[in-house]
Write a protein that holds these residues in place. Sequence first.
Motif, PDB file in Angstrom:
ATOM      1  N   ASP A  46     -65.835  -2.916  27.862  1.00  0.00           N
ATOM      2  CA  ASP A  46     -65.319  -3.160  29.257  1.00  0.00           C
ATOM      3  C   ASP A  46     -66.871  -2.801  30.073  1.00  0.00           C
ATOM      4  OD1 ASP A  46     -63.495  -3.670  31.071  1.00  0.00           O
ATOM      5  OD2 ASP A  46     -63.127  -1.653  31.426  1.00  0.00           O
ATOM      6  N   ILE A  47     -66.795  -4.420  31.362  1.00  0.00           N
ATOM      7  CA  ILE A  47     -67.672  -3.736  32.292  1.00  0.00           C
ATOM      8  C   ILE A  47     -67.142  -4.477  33.336  1.00  0.00           C
ATOM      9  CG2 ILE A  47     -69.815  -4.848  32.889  1.00  0.00           C
ATOM     10  CD1 ILE A  47     -70.638  -5.681  29.711  1.00  0.00           C
ATOM     11  N   GLU A  48     -66.822  -3.657  34.480  1.00  0.00           N
ATOM     12  CA  GLU A  48     -66.573  -3.512  35.636  1.00  0.00           C
ATOM     13  C   GLU A  48     -67.410  -3.865  36.605  1.00  0.00           C
ATOM     14  OE1 GLU A  48     -64.275  -0.084  36.424  1.00  0.00           O
ATOM     15  OE2 GLU A  48     -63.308  -0.520  34.133  1.00  0.00           O
ATOM     16  N   ASP A  49     -66.180  -4.620  37.734  1.00  0.00           N
ATOM     17  CA  ASP A  49     -67.690  -4.647  38.742  1.00  0.00           C
ATOM     18  C   ASP A  49     -68.342  -5.692  38.932  1.00  0.00           C
ATOM     19  OD1 ASP A  49     -66.082  -2.440  40.394  1.00  0.00           O
ATOM     20  OD2 ASP A  49     -66.993  -0.896  39.305  1.00  0.00           O
ATOM     21  N   VAL A  50     -68.454  -6.864  37.983  1.00  0.00           N
ATOM     22  CA  VAL A  50     -69.068  -7.890  37.578  1.00  0.00           C
ATOM     23  C   VAL A  50     -69.600  -8.900  38.890  1.00  0.00           C
ATOM     24  CG1 VAL A  50     -69.466 -10.131  36.184  1.00  0.00           C
ATOM     25  CG2 VAL A  50     -68.801  -7.861  35.246  1.00  0.00           C
ATOM     26  N   ASP A  51     -70.430  -8.901  39.663  1.00  0.00           N
ATOM     27  CA  ASP A  51     -70.617  -9.737  40.779  1.00  0.00           C
ATOM     28  C   ASP A  51     -70.531 -11.347  40.124  1.00  0.00           C
ATOM     29  OD1 ASP A  51     -71.353 -10.839  43.134  1.00  0.00           O
ATOM     30  OD2 ASP A  51     -73.566 -10.707  42.730  1.00  0.00           O
ATOM     31  N   TRP A  52     -72.061 -11.786  39.495  1.00  0.00           N
ATOM     32  CA  TRP A  52     -71.747 -13.160  38.269  1.00  0.00           C
ATOM     33  C   TRP A  52     -72.291 -13.393  37.032  1.00  0.00           C
ATOM     34  CZ3 TRP A  52     -76.252 -12.123  41.039  1.00  0.00           C
ATOM     35  CH2 TRP A  52     -77.240 -12.365  40.270  1.00  0.00           C
ATOM     36  N   ARG A  60     -76.136 -16.045  24.083  1.00  0.00           N
ATOM     37  CA  ARG A  60     -76.556 -15.306  25.270  1.00  0.00           C
ATOM     38  C   ARG A  60     -76.259 -14.980  26.302  1.00  0.00           C
ATOM     39  NH1 ARG A  60     -78.075 -10.665  23.109  1.00  0.00           N
ATOM     40  NH2 ARG A  60     -79.632 -10.410  23.780  1.00  0.00           N
ATOM     41  N   PHE A  61     -75.432 -14.014  27.447  1.00  0.00           N
ATOM     42  CA  PHE A  61     -74.926 -14.155  28.673  1.00  0.00           C
ATOM     43  C   PHE A  61     -75.656 -13.071  29.419  1.00  0.00           C
ATOM     44  CE2 PHE A  61     -72.402 -12.962  25.555  1.00  0.00           C
ATOM     45  CZ  PHE A  61     -71.368 -11.205  26.715  1.00  0.00           C
ATOM     46  N   LEU A  62     -75.934 -12.954  30.202  1.00  0.00           N
ATOM     47  CA  LEU A  62     -76.055 -12.134  31.337  1.00  0.00           C
ATOM     48  C   LEU A  62     -75.088 -11.294  32.514  1.00  0.00           C
ATOM     49  CD1 LEU A  62     -79.358 -13.658  32.546  1.00  0.00           C
ATOM     50  CD2 LEU A  62     -79.259 -11.640  31.551  1.00  0.00           C
ATOM     51  N   ILE A  63     -74.673 -10.171  32.364  1.00  0.00           N
ATOM     52  CA  ILE A  63     -73.344 -10.012  33.653  1.00  0.00           C
ATOM     53  C   ILE A  63     -74.099  -9.263  34.499  1.00  0.00           C
ATOM     54  CG2 ILE A  63     -71.900  -8.296  33.480  1.00  0.00           C
ATOM     55  CD1 ILE A  63     -71.233  -8.890  30.690  1.00  0.00           C
ATOM     56  N   TYR A  64     -73.982  -9.337  35.614  1.00  0.00           N
ATOM     57  CA  TYR A  64     -75.057  -8.781  37.064  1.00  0.00           C
ATOM     58  C   TYR A  64     -73.878  -7.818  37.701  1.00  0.00           C
ATOM     59  CZ  TYR A  64     -78.377 -11.530  35.782  1.00  0.00           C
ATOM     60  OH  TYR A  64     -79.732 -12.887  35.992  1.00  0.00           O
ATOM     61  N   PRO A  65     -74.206  -6.759  38.135  1.00  0.00           N
ATOM     62  CA  PRO A  65     -73.706  -5.799  38.854  1.00  0.00           C
ATOM     63  C   PRO A  65     -73.057  -6.219  40.486  1.00  0.00           C
ATOM     64  CG  PRO A  65     -75.195  -4.719  38.911  1.00  0.00           C
ATOM     65  CD  PRO A  65     -75.463  -5.986  37.901  1.00  0.00           C
ATOM     66  N   GLU A  66     -71.854  -6.082  40.934  1.00  0.00           N
ATOM     67  CA  GLU A  66     -71.809  -6.015  42.581  1.00  0.00           C
ATOM     68  C   GLU A  66     -72.404  -5.380  42.945  1.00  0.00           C
ATOM     69  OE1 GLU A  66     -67.491  -5.454  42.396  1.00  0.00           O
ATOM     70  OE2 GLU A  66     -66.602  -6.898  42.720  1.00  0.00           O
ATOM     71  N   GLU A  68     -75.804  -2.680  43.570  1.00  0.00           N
ATOM     72  CA  GLU A  68     -77.728  -2.785  43.265  1.00  0.00           C
ATOM     73  C   GLU A  68     -77.221  -2.708  41.440  1.00  0.00           C
ATOM     74  OE1 GLU A  68     -82.032  -1.457  44.151  1.00  0.00           O
ATOM     75  OE2 GLU A  68     -80.111  -0.551  45.637  1.00  0.00           O
ATOM     76  N   TYR A  69     -76.120  -1.905  40.639  1.00  0.00           N
ATOM     77  CA  TYR A  69     -76.627  -1.313  39.192  1.00  0.00           C
ATOM     78  C   TYR A  69     -75.458  -1.097  38.908  1.00  0.00           C
ATOM     79  CZ  TYR A  69     -81.058  -0.486  41.169  1.00  0.00           C
ATOM     80  OH  TYR A  69     -82.534   0.197  41.540  1.00  0.00           O
ATOM     81  N   PHE A  70     -75.409  -1.001  37.886  1.00  0.00           N
ATOM     82  CA  PHE A  70     -74.076  -0.280  36.755  1.00  0.00           C
ATOM     83  C   PHE A  70     -74.975   0.945  36.549  1.00  0.00           C
ATOM     84  CE2 PHE A  70     -73.461  -5.184  35.686  1.00  0.00           C
ATOM     85  CZ  PHE A  70     -72.241  -5.027  35.409  1.00  0.00           C
ATOM     86  N   THR A  71     -74.229   1.199  35.858  1.00  0.00           N
ATOM     87  CA  THR A  71     -73.534   2.952  35.022  1.00  0.00           C
ATOM     88  C   THR A  71     -72.711   2.663  34.225  1.00  0.00           C
ATOM     89  OG1 THR A  71     -73.772   3.820  37.403  1.00  0.00           O
ATOM     90  CG2 THR A  71     -72.754   5.185  34.737  1.00  0.00           C
ATOM     91  N   CYS A  72     -73.521   2.579  32.826  1.00  0.00           N
ATOM     92  CA  CYS A  72     -72.250   2.587  31.784  1.00  0.00           C
ATOM     93  C   CYS A  72     -73.004   3.744  30.800  1.00  0.00           C
ATOM     94  CB  CYS A  72     -73.370   1.212  30.516  1.00  0.00           C
ATOM     95  SG  CYS A  72     -73.942   0.089  31.660  1.00  0.00           S
ATOM     96  N   GLU A  73     -71.445   3.983  29.953  1.00  0.00           N
ATOM     97  CA  GLU A  73     -71.656   4.677  28.809  1.00  0.00           C
ATOM     98  C   GLU A  73     -71.110   4.357  27.487  1.00  0.00           C
ATOM     99  OE1 GLU A  73     -67.744   6.859  30.168  1.00  0.00           O
ATOM    100  OE2 GLU A  73     -69.371   8.315  31.722  1.00  0.00           O
ATOM    101  N   ILE A  74     -71.862   4.201  26.723  1.00  0.00           N
ATOM    102  CA  ILE A  74     -71.396   4.096  25.585  1.00  0.00           C
ATOM    103  C   ILE A  74     -71.042   5.460  24.677  1.00  0.00           C
ATOM    104  CG2 ILE A  74     -73.536   3.213  23.730  1.00  0.00           C
ATOM    105  CD1 ILE A  74     -74.345   2.993  26.542  1.00  0.00           C
ATOM    106  N   VAL A  81     -68.151   0.480  24.484  1.00  0.00           N
ATOM    107  CA  VAL A  81     -68.892   0.769  25.935  1.00  0.00           C
ATOM    108  C   VAL A  81     -67.570   0.599  27.408  1.00  0.00           C
ATOM    109  CG1 VAL A  81     -70.515  -0.938  27.231  1.00  0.00           C
ATOM    110  CG2 VAL A  81     -70.477  -0.370  24.378  1.00  0.00           C
ATOM    111  N   ARG A  82     -68.478   1.642  28.122  1.00  0.00           N
ATOM    112  CA  ARG A  82     -67.706   1.138  29.640  1.00  0.00           C
ATOM    113  C   ARG A  82     -68.974   1.056  30.464  1.00  0.00           C
ATOM    114  NH1 ARG A  82     -64.375  -0.329  27.130  1.00  0.00           N
ATOM    115  NH2 ARG A  82     -62.300   0.680  27.086  1.00  0.00           N
ATOM    116  N   CYS A  83     -68.904  -0.166  31.444  1.00  0.00           N
ATOM    117  CA  CYS A  83     -69.886  -0.012  32.454  1.00  0.00           C
ATOM    118  C   CYS A  83     -69.534  -0.146  33.721  1.00  0.00           C
ATOM    119  CB  CYS A  83     -71.141  -1.229  32.353  1.00  0.00           C
ATOM    120  SG  CYS A  83     -71.947  -1.368  30.333  1.00  0.00           S
ATOM    121  N   TRP A  84     -69.683   0.271  34.983  1.00  0.00           N
ATOM    122  CA  TRP A  84     -68.919   0.219  36.686  1.00  0.00           C
ATOM    123  C   TRP A  84     -70.189   0.488  37.174  1.00  0.00           C
ATOM    124  CZ3 TRP A  84     -69.118   4.447  33.520  1.00  0.00           C
ATOM    125  CH2 TRP A  84     -69.144   5.740  33.930  1.00  0.00           C
TER     126      TRP A  84
END
Length: 87
Positions: A46-52, A60-66, A68-74, A81-84
């Motif tokens: 689950d990846i939250e706070d996605v800009d685009w 393959r796809f790129l996920i960019y954060p809203e 400056e950065y994501f924090t991700c727990e694996i 996997v969780r990113c925000w």
Amino acid sequence: MNHITQTTQLERVEHVLGSGSGILDFAIDGESAYRTWEGDEDADWDIEDVDWVENADEDRFLIYPEAEYFTCEIDADRGVVRCWCDE
């Protein structure tokens, strides 16, 4: 490429490169190589706070954060996997 094999938290993730097969590559600020988590197609991520999201090539796809950065727990044991964004 550095493979993630144990539970970890990643800070300053610039973007996530994903695939339909369940592999996620994390681009960390200041590091030249991706850190790679090899899940499967049914992985729980689950990846939250996605800009685009940008298509990289084929599946393959790129996920960019809203922010400056994501924090991700694996959680390598459970395959979760969780990113925000913190900001």
